[in-house]
Design a protein around this motif. Sequence first.
Motif, PDB file in Angstrom:
ATOM      1  N   SER A   1      -3.090  -3.351  -2.262  1.00  0.00           N
ATOM      2  CA  SER A   1      -2.823  -4.087  -3.657  1.00  0.00           C
ATOM      3  C   SER A   1      -2.184  -5.358  -3.368  1.00  0.00           C
ATOM      4  O   SER A   1      -1.133  -5.441  -2.536  1.00  0.00           O
ATOM      5  CB  SER A   1      -2.030  -3.074  -4.396  1.00  0.00           C
ATOM      6  OG  SER A   1      -2.400  -1.771  -4.481  1.00  0.00           O
TER       7      SER A   1
ATOM      8  N   THR B   1       0.719  -1.104  -0.141  1.00  0.00           N
ATOM      9  CA  THR B   1       0.037   0.178  -0.133  1.00  0.00           C
ATOM     10  C   THR B   1       0.793   1.232  -0.083  1.00  0.00           C
ATOM     11  O   THR B   1       2.246   1.145  -0.050  1.00  0.00           O
ATOM     12  CB  THR B   1      -1.133  -0.030   1.096  1.00  0.00           C
ATOM     13  OG1 THR B   1      -1.692   0.976   1.031  1.00  0.00           O
ATOM     14  CG2 THR B   1      -0.367   0.220   2.566  1.00  0.00           C
ATOM     15  N   SER B   2       0.185   2.283   0.007  1.00  0.00           N
ATOM     16  CA  SER B   2       0.804   3.625   0.076  1.00  0.00           C
ATOM     17  C   SER B   2       0.941   4.329   1.214  1.00  0.00           C
ATOM     18  O   SER B   2      -0.533   4.294   1.588  1.00  0.00           O
ATOM     19  CB  SER B   2       0.609   4.436  -1.383  1.00  0.00           C
ATOM     20  OG  SER B   2       1.065   5.532  -1.031  1.00  0.00           O
TER      21      SER B   2
ATOM     22  N   VAL C   1      -2.361   2.485  -4.146  1.00  0.00           N
ATOM     23  CA  VAL C   1      -3.075   3.826  -4.034  1.00  0.00           C
ATOM     24  C   VAL C   1      -3.445   3.769  -2.236  1.00  0.00           C
ATOM     25  O   VAL C   1      -3.670   2.944  -1.665  1.00  0.00           O
ATOM     26  CB  VAL C   1      -4.509   3.508  -4.681  1.00  0.00           C
ATOM     27  CG1 VAL C   1      -5.318   4.728  -4.512  1.00  0.00           C
ATOM     28  CG2 VAL C   1      -4.310   3.099  -6.099  1.00  0.00           C
TER      29      VAL C   1
ATOM     30  N   VAL D   1       1.006   9.083  -1.599  1.00  0.00           N
ATOM     31  CA  VAL D   1       0.332   9.444  -2.696  1.00  0.00           C
ATOM     32  C   VAL D   1       0.434   8.084  -3.653  1.00  0.00           C
ATOM     33  O   VAL D   1       1.001   7.162  -3.127  1.00  0.00           O
ATOM     34  CB  VAL D   1       1.122  10.572  -3.572  1.00  0.00           C
ATOM     35  CG1 VAL D   1       0.931  11.730  -2.808  1.00  0.00           C
ATOM     36  CG2 VAL D   1       2.598  10.155  -3.882  1.00  0.00           C
ATOM     37  N   VAL D   2      -0.025   8.190  -4.955  1.00  0.00           N
ATOM     38  CA  VAL D   2      -0.134   7.087  -5.735  1.00  0.00           C
ATOM     39  C   VAL D   2       1.431   6.671  -6.307  1.00  0.00           C
ATOM     40  O   VAL D   2       2.191   7.619  -6.759  1.00  0.00           O
ATOM     41  CB  VAL D   2      -1.102   7.325  -7.031  1.00  0.00           C
ATOM     42  CG1 VAL D   2      -0.857   6.008  -7.893  1.00  0.00           C
ATOM     43  CG2 VAL D   2      -2.450   7.250  -6.569  1.00  0.00           C
ATOM     44  N   HIS D   3       1.839   5.522  -5.850  1.00  0.00           N
ATOM     45  CA  HIS D   3       3.088   4.876  -6.573  1.00  0.00           C
ATOM     46  C   HIS D   3       2.909   3.835  -7.244  1.00  0.00           C
ATOM     47  O   HIS D   3       1.772   3.106  -7.217  1.00  0.00           O
ATOM     48  CB  HIS D   3       3.892   4.604  -5.289  1.00  0.00           C
ATOM     49  CG  HIS D   3       4.333   5.644  -4.398  1.00  0.00           C
ATOM     50  ND1 HIS D   3       5.428   6.464  -4.833  1.00  0.00           N
ATOM     51  CD2 HIS D   3       4.034   6.023  -3.149  1.00  0.00           C
ATOM     52  CE1 HIS D   3       5.387   7.741  -3.748  1.00  0.00           C
ATOM     53  NE2 HIS D   3       4.475   7.339  -2.735  1.00  0.00           N
TER      54      HIS D   3
ATOM     55  N   GLU E   1       4.733   5.229 -11.244  1.00  0.00           N
ATOM     56  CA  GLU E   1       3.705   6.260 -11.373  1.00  0.00           C
ATOM     57  C   GLU E   1       4.432   7.682 -10.839  1.00  0.00           C
ATOM     58  O   GLU E   1       4.930   7.758  -9.782  1.00  0.00           O
ATOM     59  CB  GLU E   1       2.530   5.931 -10.225  1.00  0.00           C
ATOM     60  CG  GLU E   1       1.828   4.635 -10.463  1.00  0.00           C
ATOM     61  CD  GLU E   1       0.811   4.642 -11.943  1.00  0.00           C
ATOM     62  OE1 GLU E   1       0.370   5.762 -11.926  1.00  0.00           O
ATOM     63  OE2 GLU E   1       0.362   3.820 -12.425  1.00  0.00           O
TER      64      GLU E   1
ATOM     65  N   CYS F   1       5.409  10.337  -8.830  1.00  0.00           N
ATOM     66  CA  CYS F   1       4.674  10.712  -7.602  1.00  0.00           C
ATOM     67  C   CYS F   1       5.353  12.002  -7.081  1.00  0.00           C
ATOM     68  O   CYS F   1       5.612  12.195  -5.668  1.00  0.00           O
ATOM     69  CB  CYS F   1       5.206   9.577  -6.723  1.00  0.00           C
ATOM     70  SG  CYS F   1       6.747   9.056  -6.412  1.00  0.00           S
TER      71      CYS F   1
ATOM     72  N   MET G   1      -0.351  -0.699  -8.693  1.00  0.00           N
ATOM     73  CA  MET G   1      -0.590   0.525  -8.499  1.00  0.00           C
ATOM     74  C   MET G   1      -0.735   0.677  -6.932  1.00  0.00           C
ATOM     75  O   MET G   1      -1.719  -0.198  -6.501  1.00  0.00           O
ATOM     76  CB  MET G   1      -1.781   1.170  -9.212  1.00  0.00           C
ATOM     77  CG  MET G   1      -1.790   2.519  -9.558  1.00  0.00           C
ATOM     78  SD  MET G   1      -3.239   2.845 -10.581  1.00  0.00           S
ATOM     79  CE  MET G   1      -2.758   4.549 -10.938  1.00  0.00           C
TER      80      MET G   1
ATOM     81  N   CYS H   1       9.523   2.702  -9.235  1.00  0.00           N
ATOM     82  CA  CYS H   1       8.371   3.264  -9.072  1.00  0.00           C
ATOM     83  C   CYS H   1       7.980   3.771 -10.366  1.00  0.00           C
ATOM     84  O   CYS H   1       8.765   4.510 -11.037  1.00  0.00           O
ATOM     85  CB  CYS H   1       8.151   4.314  -8.110  1.00  0.00           C
ATOM     86  SG  CYS H   1       6.744   5.075  -8.141  1.00  0.00           S
TER      87      CYS H   1
ATOM     88  N   TYR I   1      -5.814   1.829   0.133  1.00  0.00           N
ATOM     89  CA  TYR I   1      -6.244   0.547  -0.402  1.00  0.00           C
ATOM     90  C   TYR I   1      -4.870  -0.455  -0.412  1.00  0.00           C
ATOM     91  O   TYR I   1      -3.837   0.123  -0.576  1.00  0.00           O
ATOM     92  CB  TYR I   1      -6.639   0.520  -1.914  1.00  0.00           C
ATOM     93  CG  TYR I   1      -7.894   1.515  -1.958  1.00  0.00           C
ATOM     94  CD1 TYR I   1      -9.234   0.888  -1.654  1.00  0.00           C
ATOM     95  CD2 TYR I   1      -7.839   2.770  -2.137  1.00  0.00           C
ATOM     96  CE1 TYR I   1     -10.400   1.576  -1.724  1.00  0.00           C
ATOM     97  CE2 TYR I   1      -8.898   3.553  -2.237  1.00  0.00           C
ATOM     98  CZ  TYR I   1     -10.268   2.881  -1.993  1.00  0.00           C
ATOM     99  OH  TYR I   1     -11.218   3.742  -2.080  1.00  0.00           O
TER     100      TYR I   1
END
Length: 189
Positions: free
Chosen positions: A136, A111-112, A131, A115-117, A154, A156, A129, A152, A134
């Motif tokens: 994953s 999880t993060s 998020v 931010v989104v990674h 995404e 960030c 991803m 990574c 949440y």
Amino acid sequence: MTQTSLSPPDDGADRAERVEHSWALVSIVILALLVVIAAFAALYHGAMPQSRVETADPRTLHLGGEFIESNLGSALEPDGTVTVRAIGQQYSFTPSCILVPTNTPVTFRATSADVVHGFLIDGTNINLMLVPGYISSLGGRFDTPGERLMPCHEFCSVGHEGMWGRIKIIDKAAFVRMAAERRRLSCVE
Ligand SMILES: [Cu+2]
């Protein structure tokens, strides 16, 4: 007056109906195919609907629960599989080096904290991803020992390009020996 002149004029209504029936049949076949694919994915691959989504509050990850620091890394489960728990945060992964054995089903749970990674293991189809809020999860398996990069993927923020992790794949027997001594493993020096 002849017999034919009494019948209704041929305006193509019958033909149009036949064409409509054919198209309706095509739609029904497509729907049936989608139902079969969904059923196959659910039963054979164990896919779950979105309602099964798992959450983790990014504000309290460090205070308790599955993603507390002492629970991160690789764990050998009683059934012989391995579970890897990791967190992505600006601009690193914890643990930054993940240790996994060869020829063993590995479940990644991550999880993060902000931010989104992205969580991607180079040369495999493991791609998640992360998020915030949440969890994953994805399964994988590694056949040969070695080392792989884990960038990574995404964007960030400003330090994104420096956000890299590593995966170290070691012989299964060596992993099991290490797991007997420590509850959670990683290759962070
Ligand atoms: Cu990142």
